[in-house]
Design an enzyme around this catalytic site. Structure first.
Site, PDB file in Angstrom:
ATOM      1  N   ARG A  59       9.162  -4.502   5.816  1.00 42.59           N
ATOM      2  CA  ARG A  59       9.044  -5.751   6.799  1.00 42.59           C
ATOM      3  C   ARG A  59      10.027  -6.860   5.853  1.00 42.59           C
ATOM      4  NH1 ARG A  59       5.404 -10.474   7.878  1.00 42.59           N
ATOM      5  NH2 ARG A  59       6.315 -11.440   9.738  1.00 42.59           N
ATOM      6  N   HIS A  63      13.459  -8.810   7.076  1.00 43.66           N
ATOM      7  CA  HIS A  63      13.480 -10.260   6.910  1.00 43.66           C
ATOM      8  C   HIS A  63      14.494 -10.811   6.173  1.00 43.66           C
ATOM      9  CE1 HIS A  63       9.307 -11.647   9.096  1.00 43.66           C
ATOM     10  NE2 HIS A  63       9.852 -10.721   9.689  1.00 43.66           N
ATOM     11  N   ASP A  64      14.897  -9.915   5.062  1.00 36.22           N
ATOM     12  CA  ASP A  64      16.108 -10.441   4.306  1.00 36.22           C
ATOM     13  C   ASP A  64      17.381 -10.449   5.274  1.00 36.22           C
ATOM     14  OD1 ASP A  64      17.656 -10.981   2.065  1.00 36.22           O
ATOM     15  OD2 ASP A  64      17.996  -9.057   1.634  1.00 36.22           O
ATOM     16  N   VAL A  67      18.289 -12.996   8.137  1.00 36.66           N
ATOM     17  CA  VAL A  67      18.543 -14.200   7.507  1.00 36.66           C
ATOM     18  C   VAL A  67      19.656 -14.245   6.428  1.00 36.66           C
ATOM     19  CG1 VAL A  67      17.443 -16.647   6.878  1.00 36.66           C
ATOM     20  CG2 VAL A  67      16.093 -14.809   8.097  1.00 36.66           C
ATOM     21  N   GLY A  69      22.180 -12.377   6.346  1.00 38.76           N
ATOM     22  CA  GLY A  69      22.568 -10.990   5.864  1.00 38.76           C
ATOM     23  C   GLY A  69      21.636 -10.468   4.979  1.00 38.76           C
ATOM     24  N   ASP A  71      21.075 -10.231   1.546  1.00 37.94           N
ATOM     25  CA  ASP A  71      21.555 -10.650   0.490  1.00 37.94           C
ATOM     26  C   ASP A  71      20.323 -10.957  -0.576  1.00 37.94           C
ATOM     27  OD1 ASP A  71      20.379 -12.656   1.747  1.00 37.94           O
ATOM     28  OD2 ASP A  71      22.047 -14.250   1.238  1.00 37.94           O
ATOM     29  N   SER A  73      17.971 -13.299  -0.158  1.00 39.21           N
ATOM     30  CA  SER A  73      17.737 -14.460  -0.067  1.00 39.21           C
ATOM     31  C   SER A  73      16.340 -14.844   0.226  1.00 39.21           C
ATOM     32  CB  SER A  73      18.519 -15.024   1.132  1.00 39.21           C
ATOM     33  OG  SER A  73      18.355 -14.329   2.122  1.00 39.21           O
ATOM     34  N   ASN A  91       7.262 -15.958   7.407  1.00 41.65           N
ATOM     35  CA  ASN A  91       7.211 -15.226   6.045  1.00 41.65           C
ATOM     36  C   ASN A  91       5.918 -15.607   5.326  1.00 41.65           C
ATOM     37  OD1 ASN A  91       9.581 -13.899   6.521  1.00 41.65           O
ATOM     38  ND2 ASN A  91      10.887 -15.463   5.488  1.00 41.65           N
ATOM     39  N   PRO A 160      12.902 -13.291  14.885  1.00 47.84           N
ATOM     40  CA  PRO A 160      12.306 -13.358  16.079  1.00 47.84           C
ATOM     41  C   PRO A 160      10.604 -13.451  16.256  1.00 47.84           C
ATOM     42  CG  PRO A 160      12.656 -10.998  15.327  1.00 47.84           C
ATOM     43  CD  PRO A 160      13.156 -11.954  14.354  1.00 47.84           C
ATOM     44  N   HIS A 190       6.171  -0.938  13.531  1.00 47.69           N
ATOM     45  CA  HIS A 190       4.959  -1.707  13.684  1.00 47.69           C
ATOM     46  C   HIS A 190       3.903  -0.428  14.077  1.00 47.69           C
ATOM     47  CE1 HIS A 190       6.387  -5.945  15.207  1.00 47.69           C
ATOM     48  NE2 HIS A 190       6.691  -5.723  13.851  1.00 47.69           N
ATOM     49  N   THR A 191       4.368   0.826  13.515  1.00 48.45           N
ATOM     50  CA  THR A 191       3.464   1.871  13.395  1.00 48.45           C
ATOM     51  C   THR A 191       2.625   2.064  11.981  1.00 48.45           C
ATOM     52  OG1 THR A 191       3.359   4.348  13.277  1.00 48.45           O
ATOM     53  CG2 THR A 191       5.249   3.494  12.376  1.00 48.45           C
ATOM     54  N   ASP A 246       4.445   7.568  12.383  1.00 50.02           N
ATOM     55  CA  ASP A 246       4.635   8.223  13.102  1.00 50.02           C
ATOM     56  C   ASP A 246       5.127   7.758  14.648  1.00 50.02           C
ATOM     57  OD1 ASP A 246       2.387   6.982  13.922  1.00 50.02           O
ATOM     58  OD2 ASP A 246       0.991   8.652  13.467  1.00 50.02           O
TER      59      ASP A 246
HETATM   60  C1  HEM Z   1      11.386  -7.041  17.353  1.00 52.55           C
HETATM   61  C2  HEM Z   1      10.875  -7.967  16.976  1.00 52.55           C
HETATM   62  C3  HEM Z   1       9.817  -8.177  15.938  1.00 52.55           C
HETATM   63  C4  HEM Z   1       8.874  -9.031  15.904  1.00 52.55           C
HETATM   64  C5  HEM Z   1       8.910 -10.271  17.009  1.00 52.55           C
HETATM   65  C6  HEM Z   1       8.151  -8.761  14.771  1.00 52.55           C
HETATM   66  C7  HEM Z   1       6.979  -9.706  14.478  1.00 52.55           C
HETATM   67  C8  HEM Z   1       6.158  -9.354  13.328  1.00 52.55           C
HETATM   68  C9  HEM Z   1       4.753 -10.191  13.256  1.00 52.55           C
HETATM   69  C10 HEM Z   1       4.198 -11.396  13.795  1.00 52.55           C
HETATM   70  C11 HEM Z   1       4.114  -9.545  12.296  1.00 52.55           C
HETATM   71  C12 HEM Z   1       2.765  -9.781  11.595  1.00 52.55           C
HETATM   72  C13 HEM Z   1       2.899 -10.692  10.435  1.00 52.55           C
HETATM   73  C14 HEM Z   1       1.406 -11.082  10.056  1.00 52.55           C
HETATM   74  O1  HEM Z   1       0.937 -11.902  10.416  1.00 52.55           O
HETATM   75  O2  HEM Z   1       1.230 -10.701   8.732  1.00 52.55           O
HETATM   76  C15 HEM Z   1       4.815  -8.198  12.044  1.00 52.55           C
HETATM   77  C16 HEM Z   1       4.559  -7.279  10.980  1.00 52.55           C
HETATM   78  C17 HEM Z   1       5.454  -5.993  10.547  1.00 52.55           C
HETATM   79  N1  HEM Z   1       6.553  -5.851  11.002  1.00 52.55           N
HETATM   80 FE1  HEM Z   1       7.692  -6.768  12.775  1.00 52.55          FE
HETATM   81  N2  HEM Z   1       8.494  -7.924  14.027  1.00 52.55           N
HETATM   82  C18 HEM Z   1       9.675  -7.262  14.737  1.00 52.55           C
HETATM   83  C19 HEM Z   1      10.396  -6.345  14.181  1.00 52.55           C
HETATM   84  C20 HEM Z   1      10.280  -5.599  13.312  1.00 52.55           C
HETATM   85  C21 HEM Z   1      11.125  -4.746  12.699  1.00 52.55           C
HETATM   86  C22 HEM Z   1      12.775  -4.573  13.080  1.00 52.55           C
HETATM   87  C23 HEM Z   1      10.686  -4.297  11.497  1.00 52.55           C
HETATM   88  C24 HEM Z   1      11.265  -3.247  10.464  1.00 52.55           C
HETATM   89  C25 HEM Z   1      12.252  -2.416  10.760  1.00 52.55           C
HETATM   90  C26 HEM Z   1       9.346  -4.762  11.387  1.00 52.55           C
HETATM   91  C27 HEM Z   1       8.379  -4.239  10.458  1.00 52.55           C
HETATM   92  C28 HEM Z   1       7.125  -4.946  10.581  1.00 52.55           C
HETATM   93  C29 HEM Z   1       6.281  -4.223   9.462  1.00 52.55           C
HETATM   94  C30 HEM Z   1       6.075  -3.201   8.808  1.00 52.55           C
HETATM   95  C31 HEM Z   1       5.050  -5.215   9.642  1.00 52.55           C
HETATM   96  C32 HEM Z   1       3.569  -5.013   8.883  1.00 52.55           C
HETATM   97  C33 HEM Z   1       4.046  -5.957   7.478  1.00 52.55           C
HETATM   98  C34 HEM Z   1       2.477  -5.752   6.734  1.00 52.55           C
HETATM   99  O3  HEM Z   1       1.753  -4.886   6.875  1.00 52.55           O
HETATM  100  O4  HEM Z   1       2.701  -6.556   5.521  1.00 52.55           O
HETATM  101  N3  HEM Z   1       9.219  -5.794  12.673  1.00 52.55           N
HETATM  102  N4  HEM Z   1       5.926  -8.145  12.910  1.00 52.55           N
END
Ligand code: HEM
Ligand SMILES: *[C@@H]1O[C@H](CO)[C@@H](O)[C@H](O)[C@H]1NC(C)=O
Ligand SMILES: *[C@@H]1O[C@H](CO)[C@@H](O)[C@H](O)[C@H]1NC(C)=O
Ligand SMILES: *[C@@H]1O[C@H](CO)[C@@H](O)[C@H](O)[C@H]1NC(C)=O
Ligand SMILES: *[C@@H]1O[C@H](CO)[C@@H](O)[C@H](O)[C@H]1NC(C)=O
Ligand SMILES: *[C@@H]1O[C@H](CO)[C@@H](O)[C@H](O)[C@H]1NC(C)=O
Ligand SMILES: *[C@@H]1O[C@H](CO)[C@@H](O)[C@H](O)[C@H]1NC(C)=O
Ligand SMILES: *[C@@H]1O[C@H](CO)[C@@H](O)[C@H](O)[C@H]1NC(C)=O
Ligand SMILES: *[C@@H]1O[C@H](CO)[C@@H](O)[C@H](O)[C@H]1NC(C)=O
Ligand SMILES: *[C@@H]1O[C@H](CO)[C@@H](O)[C@H](O)[C@H]1NC(C)=O
Length: 343
Positions: A59, A63-64, A67, A69, A71, A73, A91, A160, A190-191, A246
């Site tokens: 993640r 997030h890098d 925002v 690019g 980089d 940041s 963040n 987003p 989110h898997t 998965d």
């Molecule tokens: C499509 C738009 C996306 C939204 C709205 C979104 C939103 C979120 C939110 C709200 C969380 C929970 C943060 C928390 O409260 O702890 C989260 C967790 C996470 N997101 Fe996303 N996300 C998106 C796309 C992505 C993408 C593109 C990736 C990576 C390629 C990603 C990877 C993750 C991972 C791995 C977690 C778990 C983080 C942890 O366990 O520390 N997400 N996401």
């Protein structure tokens, strides 16, 4: 003549591999041959200690990249005069394990000082995290340089939020040159990992996605008022196999287990729903597409060449003199007063 021919070949190759002309596979082959191994070993050691490291670093790279690019940041600490990205709402407090990046950087600085960028460390670490949890490995082109600006407002504006609907998600990803399919594919991240209750329950559980899960990371649920009174309580996002890379995120989605509105939104558009269904049917298809989309995401607005800097400490931009030194070293004839790195 030779130069032109090689340029043409290089451009063709880059197009074929869809790698931007400026990033290269094995960028550190000569300058720091053990770079990728050092990052992998650091991430693997930290992961053995705490498996939350993998989702966290995946993640962090996302997030890098979204925002300013890719980089680095997102790694910069706030100062008295500047609120940095990591202290913005999307963040903080959810991004975690910055110390793992610090450890990788410290090892790299010991081995090859001033060579490997923090932005590349994140790109390598994200790939290593995917592999450690069971995803498909892929080669990461490198040569990213580190930015010198980190702005909390930009993180809030560019990332987003979990309440975005399908249209908003597509528009947000399009602004980073990522397609609808990239968005659906990358949401599959989110898997693995967790969400804070406050991310979907709302601070007073005013959000419309109030769940009563029994499968959260510590066995508890996101209870009433959890956002307000239990700011640190988290729940797994993929309840079926929360630590495995998965396709069960998509399986859960189609069983209405999508945690965020942004997850559930993937079922509201026929094109997206067809992709989700295809990933439910074929995990292999999704894994292959995930690697490709990560490659694209990892190239968003990268700094290369003499842009930016190689940060010595991922949390702190280099002192102005150090940046000038780098430019002077590359241009032996130039005068000190003009040797200031840009962006
Ligand atoms: C499509 C738009 C996306 C939204 C709205 C979104 C939103 C979120 C939110 C709200 C969380 C929970 C943060 C928390 O409260 O702890 C989260 C967790 C996470 N997101 Fe996303 N996300 C998106 C796309 C992505 C993408 C593109 C990736 C990576 C390629 C990603 C990877 C993750 C991972 C791995 C977690 C778990 C983080 C942890 O366990 O520390 N997400 N996401
Ligand atoms: C680094 O080495 C690998 C493996 O030999 C090669 O594929 C890659 O093109 C090399 N990259 C550079 C920039 O030298
Ligand atoms: C292992 O985890 C503990 C507690 O979570 C932490 O204090 C320690 O720094 C970690 N060590 C490594 C090498 O990650
Ligand atoms: C941070 O970004 C916002 C939005 O782009 C901008 O309005 C603001 O001036 C920036 N802050 C600094 C200190 O550059
Ligand atoms: C998505 O949200 C935007 C902004 O609130 C709204 O204008 C749009 O109608 C919504 N789209 C859908 C498909 O719900
Ligand atoms: C998207 O692509 C356009 C055209 O190539 C480019 O000008 C723009 O900088 C790119 N934006 C991002 C965020 O990569
Ligand atoms: C949450 O509830 C508390 C106590 O009822 C109230 O003071 C506060 O304004 C509420 N916050 C929001 C964002 O609704
Ligand atoms: C959640 O579960 C608890 C305990 O089982 C219950 O008291 C509460 O009413 C449930 N909340 C909702 C919104 O279903
Ligand atoms: C939540 O975690 C933060 C950071 O570790 C800590 O300062 C705070 O006290 C915690 N809050 C609660 C209610 O446990
Ligand atoms: C799905 O969303 C895309 C992007 O917003 C849009 O172009 C398309 O028309 C939508 N498809 C359907 C069937 O609603």
């Amino acid at each position: 003549m030779t130069t032109r021919c090689c340029l043409v070949v290089a451009t063709l190759l880059a197009a074929l591999l869809s790698v931007s002309a400026s990033l290269e596979f094995g960028f550190y082959n000569k300058t720091c041959p053990s770079a990728e191994t050092i990052v992998q070993q650091t991430v693997a050691a930290a992961f053995t200690n705490n498996s939350g490291v993998a989702p966290a670093l995946l993640r962090m790279h996302f997030h890098d990249c979204f925002v300013r690019g890719c980089d680095g940041s997102v790694l910069i600490d706030s100062t008295a005069n500047n609120k940095a990205e990591k202290d913005s709402i999307p963040n903080s407090p959810s991004l975690r394990f910055f110390d793992v990046v610090d450890r990788a950087k410290a090892s790299l600085e010991a081995r090859c000082p001033g060579v490997v960028s923090c932005a590349d460390i994140l790109a390598f670490a994200a790939r290593d995290s995917v592999v450690l949890t069971g995803g498909l490995g892929y080669k990461v082109p490198s040569g990213r340089r580190d930015g010198r600006i980190s702005n909390a407002t930009q993180a809030l504006n560019e990332l987003p939020p979990p309440f975005f609907n399908a249209t908003q998600l597509v528009d947000n990803f399009a602004s980073k040159n990522l397609s609808l399919e990239d968005m659906v594919v990358l949401s599959g991240a989110h898997t693995i990992g967790v969400s804070h209750c406050s991310s979907f329950a709302g601070i007073n559980n005013t959000g419309d996605r109030l769940y009563n899960f029994s499968g959260s990371s510590d066995g508890s649920i996101c209870p009433s008022n959890s956002g307000r009174f239990f700011p640190n309580t988290t729940t797994f996002m993929d309840l079926i196999t929360p630590a495995k890379f998965d396709n069960k995120y998509y399986v859960g989605l189609t069983n209405n287990l999508g945690l965020f509105e942004s997850d559930a939104a993937l079922l509201t558009n026929a094109t997206m729903k067809a992709l989700v269904d295809s990933f439910v049917r074929s995990e292999a298809t999704w894994k292959t597409k995930f690697a490709k989309s990560m490659l694209k995401m990892g190239q968003i607005e990268v700094l290369t060449g003499t842009q930016g800097e190689i940060r010595r400490n991922c949390r702190v931009i280099n002192p102005a003199n150090a940046a000038a030194d780098v430019v002077l070293a590359r241009q032996p004839g130039s005068s000190g007063s003009t040797g200031v790195a840009t962006s």
